[in-house]
Design an enzyme around this catalytic site. Structure first.
Site: not given
Ligand SMILES: Nc1ncnc2c1ncn2[C@@H]1O[C@H](COP(=O)(O)OP(=O)(O)O)[C@@H](O)[C@H]1O
Ligand SMILES: [Mg+2]
Length: 1076
Positions: A160-161, A157, A112, A107-108, A389, A387
């Site tokens: 973050s998605s 993030n 995206t 994440s981050g 985690e 991704g």
């Protein structure tokens, strides 16, 4: 000339990790760091792109960059995400291969952003045109909408998605985009009800509250204040660098572009508002007789507003929060809910409502962007999925996410290896087996249908009896005990019994990317994802347009006692479908790495990067890639790059490139085991070999540069020298010419000076002579003139004064006269004009009157001169009338202005008098209506009076019958009065033929004219005497027998205009004439 560049030029570190020497984790990270410090955020591993998040905007995404990378070879320029996008797009367009772009990373890390960069690059390079642009715009604008509803600020993030996204972009055979399909995976819906500290709920909630107009908020029954809503975390409601209000406008605009109707947008916002309201509903316990507490809604206001928003009957929902219907064996039972259960139900409803809304949005966007044409199309898939985690506290969601990543890694390994293998086969190179870690075993641990973790979780969920997270863990402990990637405290495996890092309520999985500890709490609930049927039925009953679609299972007609599929099952299925889909496509990898945890630029935390490099298996990836041959290159580019290393190939190799390379490598004495010849490429086993070649190339280039420099300098100096020489000749020639010219000019001017002196001297002599003669002549003339002057003056002095006076006088008079005559010029030419300028000087009096007379006569003459014959006759008649009557008869003046018309009856034209006219033998000079005065009473009776040259005729006015025709010679005289009447008597000669009828006493309005005409005939006829005209106020008229006296008197007051005749007695007729 096109400059051939290569990835190997101007490298910071190495641009392709495959070339890293020595290869280990440390050197890998040092290389990444080195490049990151120089703003090189992209690095290759073969065809895989590693992307470091720079956390600041770099000037490497400009339209110029797009142009630079467009249609270029992948290894031609320095590593860039555009190179990958270009490669994928071109191989889709030109080789008809479906593509997928797999973006992974935590994440981050910039997944995206990377997916957006790829999409925008493809949008920039693919076809243009109105229709195509609309499709592009819709595809690009689907992002902001999904991000608003599916992204949130997390610790890692700010954007973050919270869902996985796979988007297929479809192209036609030309490579123009036709549309797309988006699939979404597992929205992290627990965020709707609860967010970890420092994180936020989904963006849309904050965007709606900050960005919507007051009016919209009032309609949605919302308040701008975040703190009013239980579901919104407050500690990070406002995020630096995020403008929620502006984002809201962007989202609305994007929804409009994607094709949402205004009503749909409104419905969506209503659901968002409803979720917020739902969070505010609270419960209190109410004691029941049976000793259990039953929950009741505390404050019904929020419930009421929510029900109004969704069109739900309030009592139905209220009941659904207090009771639950359980159906077993066709029997329905109602059990009460306690407060905790009520809260659970509420949150489950909120989560379901939101996640179903999200799925609906995806479906709706797909409807808009789906390709219209039915023709076969090519597909480029972009996968932007969460991704790996590893948190402190990992739960069901992390388990699912990591499973997904495990699968992606699996496909990555399979596809990279497969590609490698395929290339070897294609190039006809012997395949050497490659050792690598295959994570299929971990995938199997999770997804195996019999004893996989997911299967067991499902089994636990569906099992009758009490099911808890602990029973699930027990089951795992027994079944997976032997698995080498599964660890648990209560495992049969004794080595974990003393492992204190492994708590009792947890299990640990050794993922390919590292060990992850999962807390088992909540697994069963989350997998079940239960929504009480009463609630879904209540939702289904709502009148809101979307609710029926979102809760189809609430339809009482379709009560289905079977449980819905579990979350794990659904996810496994959809990941399965995704993997199948990806396997059919040509993969392109972007592996995103996060340089630091602070979301700031310029910081590179080694440990963090190292961790990611490890779990992404990047070093592994390089090893796999290098296991056979580390480097490969088409023969052409290899020859082009290294041809300077061998005399035979430098500067030009004529022949096939492959032979050239062979000659080259033999010449360079590279050991034969170091390379292999493929069909179109040369394969180099060791990067070191490549670097040796590069090093030799560099040295050789230096030598070549020196050589070029030498030759160039020599050439330059020689050309310079030749130029100097040539210039010198030119300069010398010019100078000589110039010097000669100067000398000549000097001599010439000296001669001229001398010449001029001599000529001047001579001329001056002559001039002096001439001047003297001239002065002598002038003196003589002057003296003579003076002498003459004196003589003349002496003689004329005496005349001078005497003559001057007369001359001045003459002149003055002349001027006066001139002025006077010019003054007369203004007088008009009309004879009637009596004006005449006043005389200016007394002495001109006589001349003035004479001039006036002369002028008048002259202009009268001029005037007369213009007359025609007829007009002249008329004037002559008028003149005659004047001679006869002027100052004699008072009637005369009134007749002057009347023209003499002659024929008043128009006898020629009038058909009434046709007969009469034909009876006349001569031209009628006058025809008029007259009154014949009757002697008996003095009254007049009308008669026609006609006059010709030889006689006059009286005729009846009505019939035109001739009453009397008298030859003029028989007429003796005419009598008229002096007054202004129209009476006249025509007296006949005694003894003539006509006399027997007696004289005529007539009256006429045209008396003057009649008499004048009569008189005129008399004057002009030669055979007759003049007709006498008596003008007196008393005369005798001979009527047949008697003579009657006609007497005219001045009448008293006027009675009418005409004179009246009265018979006074037998011998007297009195005519009274009105006084004028
Ligand atoms: N290529 C890039 N250039 C500049 N900033 C970037 C880039 N990639 C990522 N970022 C920054 O990092 C943040 C997180 O990226 P994002 O793509 O949302 O991460 P992920 O999707 O992997 O969670 C972005 O909001 C942006 O600020
Ligand atoms: Mg993301």
């Amino acid at each position: 000339m096109e400059v051939k560049t290569s990835l190997l030029d101007n490298m910071i570190g190495v641009g392709d990790m495959v070339l890293l020497e020595p290869l280990n984790e440390d050197s890998f990270i040092v290389n990444l760091r080195n490049r990151f410090d120089h703003n090189e955020i992209y690095t290759y591993i073969g065809s895989v792109v590693i992307s470091m998040n720079p956390y600041r905007s770099l000037p490497i995404y400009t339209p110029q960059k797009v142009e630079e990378y467009r249609n270029r070879n992948f290894y031609e320029l320095s590593p860039h995400i555009y190179a990958l996008a270009d490669e994928a797009y071109r191989s889709l367009r030109d080789q008809d291969k479906d593509q997928c772009i797999l973006i992974t990373g935590e994440s981050g890390a910039g997944k995206t952003e990377a997916s957006k960069l790829v999409m925008s690059y493809v949008a920039a390079v693919c076809g243009k045109g109105q229709e195509v642009n609309k499709v592009k715009e819709q595809l690009l604008q689907s992002n902001p909408v999904l991000e608003a509803f599916g992204n949130a600020k997390t610790m890692r993030n700010d954007n973050s998605s919270r869902f996985g996204k796979y988007m297929d972009i479809e192209f036609d055979f030309k490579g123009d985009p036709l549309g797309g399909v988006i699939s979404n995976y597992l929205l992290e819906k627990s965020r709707v009800c609860k967010q970890p500290r420092g994180e936020r709920n989904f963006h849309i909630f904050y965007q709606l509250l900050s960005g919507a107009s007051d009016d919209t908020l009032m309609k949605l029954k919302l308040d701008r204040d975040f703190s009013k809503y239980n579901y919104l975390s407050l500690d990070s409601a406002n995020v630096n660098g995020l403008d929620d209000a502006a984002s809201f406008r962007t989202v609305r605009n994007a929804m409009q572009i994607v094709g949402f109707m205004e009503a749909e947008v409104q419905s969506v916002l209503e659901l968002v508002a409803a979720v917020l309201k739902l969070g505010n509903i609270e419960f209190k316990p109410e004691s029941r007789v049976n000793g259990f507490d039953e929950s009741r809604v505390k404050d019904k206001n929020d419930l009421k507003e929510m029900c109004e928003l969704l069109g739900i009957e309030q009592s139905v929902l209220e009941r659904a929060f207090s009771y639950r219907t359980v159906e077993a064996k066709m029997e329905k039972m109602s059990t009460t809910l306690n407060v905790a259960q009520a809260y659970y139900a509420r949150d489950a409803l909120a989560k379901n409502l939101y996640s179903r809304l999200f799925s609906w949005l995806v479906t709706r966007i797909n409807e808009s962007i789906k390709a219209q044409a039915k023709t076969r199309h090519k597909v480029m898939g972009v996968l932007d999925i969460y991704g790996f985690e590893i948190f402190e506290d990992n739960s069901f969601e992390q388990f699912i996410i990591n499973y997904c990543n495990e699968k992606l890694q699996q496909i990555f390994i399979e596809l990279t290896l497969r590609e490698e293998q395929e290339e070897y086969i294609r190039e006809d190179i012997e395949w050497t087996n490659i050792e690598y870690f295959n994570n299929a075993i971990i995938c199997d641990l999770i997804e195996n249908n019999q004893n996989g973790i997911l299967a067991m979780l499902d089994e636990e969920c569906l099992r009758p009896g009490t099911v808890t997270d602990d029973t699930f863990l027990d089951k795992l402990n027994t079944i997976c005990a032997e698995h080498q990637h599964f660890e648990s405290r209560l495992n049969k495996n004794s080595k974990f019994l003393t492992d204190h890092s492994l708590p009792h309520s947890c299990f640990r999985i050794q993922h390919y990317a590292g060990k992850v500890l999962y807390r088992v709490e909540g697994f069963v609930d989350k997998n079940n994802d239960l929504l009480y049927r009463d609630l879904s039925q209540a939702m289904y009953k709502a009148t809101h347009s979307l609710m029926r679609q979102l809760f189809p299972e609430g339809n009482p007609a379709k009560v289905n006692l079977k449980r819905p599929p579990t979350a794990g099952f659904q996810f496994k299925a959809s990941v399965g479908v995704l993997m199948k889909n990806l396997q059919t496509k040509n993969p392109n990898y972007i592996r995103c790495i996060k340089p630091n945890d602070k979301k700031v630029a310029h910081i590179f935390t080694d440990s963090l990067v190292c961790h990611q490099v490890r779990y992404l298996g990047l070093v592994e990836n390089v090893r796999v890639r290098r296991a056979g041959y580390a480097f490969r290159q088409p023969y052409e580019s290899c020859l082009e790059r290294y041809k300077m290393l061998c005399k035979k190939t430098w500067p030009h190799w004529r022949g096939p490139a492959r032979d050239g390379v062979e000659v080259l490598l033999t010449d360079c004495s590279v050991p034969t085991e170091e390379f292999a010849y493929g069909r179109s490429k040369i394969f180099i086993r060791n990067p070191r070999t490549l670097f040796t070649l590069e090093e030799r190339r560099r040295a050789c280039l230096e030598d070549l540069a020196t050589l070029i420099q030498k030759i160039y300098r020599g050439w330059k100096s020689r050309t310079h020298f030749l130029l100097l020489k040539k210039s010198q000749v030119v300069v010398a020639a010019w100078y000589r010419r110039y010097a000669q010219q100067n000398k000549y000019q000097k001599i010439k001017s000296a001669t001229l000076v001398m010449q001029s002196f001599v000529r001047g001297w001579k001329a001056r002599n002559i001039l002096r002579q001439l001047k003297y003669e001239k002065r002598c002549k002038e003196a003589v003339t002057t003296i003579a003139a003076y002498w003459h002057g004196t003589q003349v003056r002496r003689e004329y002095r005496k005349f001078f004064r005497a003559n001057a006076g007369k001359k001045i006088y003459d002149f003055t008079i002349q001027r006066i006269m001139q002025k006077y005559f010019l003054g007369l010029k203004t007088t008009t030419m009309s004879p009637m004009d009596n004006t005449w300028p006043a005389k200016p000087y007394g002495f001109l009096e006589g001349a003035h009157t004479q001039l006036r007379r002369i002028f008048h006569l002259w202009r009268c003459k001029k005037y007369r001169g213009q007359f025609t014959e007829e007009k002249k006759a008329v004037y002559e008649e008028k003149l005659e009338a004047s001679e006869i009557f002027k100052d004699k008869k008072a009637l005369y003046p009134s007749s002057v202005s009347q023209p003499f018309k002659g024929d008043y009856l128009e006898i020629q034209k009038n058909p009434k008098y046709q007969k009469l006219n034909s009876a006349m033998e001569e031209k009628v000079l006058l025809a008029d209506l007259v009154n014949k005065i009757n002697r008996a009473n003095g009254k007049g009776s009308p008669r026609l009076f006609l006059l010709t040259k030889s006689n006059f005729v009286l005729a009846d006015q009505k019939t035109g019958q001739v009453k009397a025709s008298v030859p003029l010679p028989d007429l003796a005289s005419v009598s008229v009065s002096t007054q202004s009447d129209g009476f006249f008597a025509l007296k006949l000669k005694e003894g003539s033929a006509s006399a027997s009828k007696g004289d005529f006493l007539l009256s006429s309005e045209h008396l003057i004219e009649i008499i004048t005409k009569l008189h005129r005939i008399g004057t002009t006829a030669a055979d007759r005497d003049q007709i006498n005209i008596d003008i007196s106020d008393e005369f005798l008229v001979q009527f047949k027998q008697d003579k009657v006296c006609v007497k005219f008197i001045q009448g008293g007051p006027k009675n009418g205009n005409s004179a009246a005749c009265k018979r006074k007695n037998n011998r007297l007729l009195e005519v009274s004439v009105p006084s004028p």
